[in-house]
Write a protein that holds these residues in place. Structure first.
Motif, PDB file in Angstrom:
ATOM      1  N   LEU A   1     -41.362 -46.261 -62.003  1.00  0.00           N
ATOM      2  CA  LEU A   1     -41.003 -44.845 -61.923  1.00  0.00           C
ATOM      3  C   LEU A   1     -41.990 -44.046 -62.757  1.00  0.00           C
ATOM      4  CD1 LEU A   1     -37.136 -44.897 -62.357  1.00  0.00           C
ATOM      5  CD2 LEU A   1     -38.468 -44.922 -60.268  1.00  0.00           C
ATOM      6  N   ASP A   2     -42.249 -42.808 -62.358  1.00  0.00           N
ATOM      7  CA  ASP A   2     -43.179 -41.993 -63.129  1.00  0.00           C
ATOM      8  C   ASP A   2     -42.505 -40.758 -63.684  1.00  0.00           C
ATOM      9  OD1 ASP A   2     -43.083 -40.109 -60.983  1.00  0.00           O
ATOM     10  OD2 ASP A   2     -45.103 -39.496 -61.499  1.00  0.00           O
ATOM     11  N   SER A   3     -43.129 -40.219 -64.712  1.00  0.00           N
ATOM     12  CA  SER A   3     -42.716 -38.972 -65.336  1.00  0.00           C
ATOM     13  C   SER A   3     -43.885 -38.479 -66.173  1.00  0.00           C
ATOM     14  CB  SER A   3     -41.506 -39.212 -66.245  1.00  0.00           C
ATOM     15  OG  SER A   3     -41.132 -38.023 -66.918  1.00  0.00           O
TER      16      SER A   3
ATOM     17  N   ALA B   1     -36.242 -46.169 -65.382  1.00  0.00           N
ATOM     18  CA  ALA B   1     -36.470 -47.434 -64.678  1.00  0.00           C
ATOM     19  C   ALA B   1     -35.491 -48.493 -65.145  1.00  0.00           C
ATOM     20  CB  ALA B   1     -37.907 -47.910 -64.892  1.00  0.00           C
TER      21      ALA B   1
ATOM     22  N   ALA C   1     -39.711 -42.138 -68.260  1.00  0.00           N
ATOM     23  CA  ALA C   1     -39.833 -42.968 -67.062  1.00  0.00           C
ATOM     24  C   ALA C   1     -39.316 -44.374 -67.324  1.00  0.00           C
ATOM     25  CB  ALA C   1     -41.286 -43.009 -66.607  1.00  0.00           C
ATOM     26  N   GLU C   2     -39.633 -44.932 -68.473  1.00  0.00           N
ATOM     27  CA  GLU C   2     -39.175 -46.283 -68.817  1.00  0.00           C
ATOM     28  C   GLU C   2     -37.654 -46.329 -68.911  1.00  0.00           C
ATOM     29  OE1 GLU C   2     -39.443 -50.175 -69.213  1.00  0.00           O
ATOM     30  OE2 GLU C   2     -41.237 -48.950 -69.043  1.00  0.00           O
TER      31      GLU C   2
ATOM     32  N   SER D   1     -40.320 -50.848 -64.330  1.00  0.00           N
ATOM     33  CA  SER D   1     -40.918 -50.235 -65.505  1.00  0.00           C
ATOM     34  C   SER D   1     -41.131 -48.756 -65.255  1.00  0.00           C
ATOM     35  CB  SER D   1     -42.248 -50.910 -65.842  1.00  0.00           C
ATOM     36  OG  SER D   1     -43.177 -50.721 -64.792  1.00  0.00           O
ATOM     37  N   GLY D   2     -41.531 -48.077 -66.300  1.00  0.00           N
ATOM     38  CA  GLY D   2     -41.846 -46.670 -66.203  1.00  0.00           C
ATOM     39  C   GLY D   2     -43.264 -46.426 -66.681  1.00  0.00           C
TER      40      GLY D   2
ATOM     41  N   THR E   1     -37.740 -39.930 -61.896  1.00  0.00           N
ATOM     42  CA  THR E   1     -36.686 -39.765 -62.890  1.00  0.00           C
ATOM     43  C   THR E   1     -35.596 -38.800 -62.454  1.00  0.00           C
ATOM     44  OG1 THR E   1     -37.980 -38.083 -64.059  1.00  0.00           O
ATOM     45  CG2 THR E   1     -38.209 -40.357 -64.817  1.00  0.00           C
TER      46      THR E   1
ATOM     47  N   ALA F   1     -48.719 -44.450 -62.852  1.00  0.00           N
ATOM     48  CA  ALA F   1     -47.878 -44.839 -61.716  1.00  0.00           C
ATOM     49  C   ALA F   1     -48.579 -44.620 -60.391  1.00  0.00           C
ATOM     50  CB  ALA F   1     -46.564 -44.065 -61.745  1.00  0.00           C
TER      51      ALA F   1
ATOM     52  N   LYS G   1     -34.308 -41.924 -58.705  1.00  0.00           N
ATOM     53  CA  LYS G   1     -33.512 -43.025 -59.265  1.00  0.00           C
ATOM     54  C   LYS G   1     -32.772 -43.769 -58.159  1.00  0.00           C
ATOM     55  CE  LYS G   1     -32.663 -41.024 -63.808  1.00  0.00           C
ATOM     56  NZ  LYS G   1     -31.635 -40.456 -64.692  1.00  0.00           N
TER      57      LYS G   1
END
Length: 62
Positions: A27-29, A39, A35-36, A53-54, A7, A60, A12
């Motif tokens: 993507l992760d958070s 993404a 994250a979503e 997606s996140g 993120t 992730a 990104k």
């Protein structure tokens, strides 16, 4: 393909380039919602046909 730390600016940017290359991006958070959102932004910039997606960190990484 998962981008850990996705993120932030670099995450990104990597996600955008992987999406452009045709990869499905995750993507992760710490926050799955954040994250979503990241993404969706990265994938939209690449191509609407690309999937992304996140997820939270643990999901992730799996």
């Amino acid at each position: 393909m998962a981008v850990i730390g996705g993120t932030g600016r670099q995450g990104k940017g990597l996600a955008h380039r992987f999406a452009q290359a045709g990869h499905t991006v995750v993507l992760d958070s710490r926050s799955a919602e954040r994250a979503e959102s990241a993404a969706t932004e990265s994938v939209r910039r690449a191509d609407d046909a690309v999937r992304g997606s996140g997820a939270d960190n643990a999901t992730a990484a799996e």
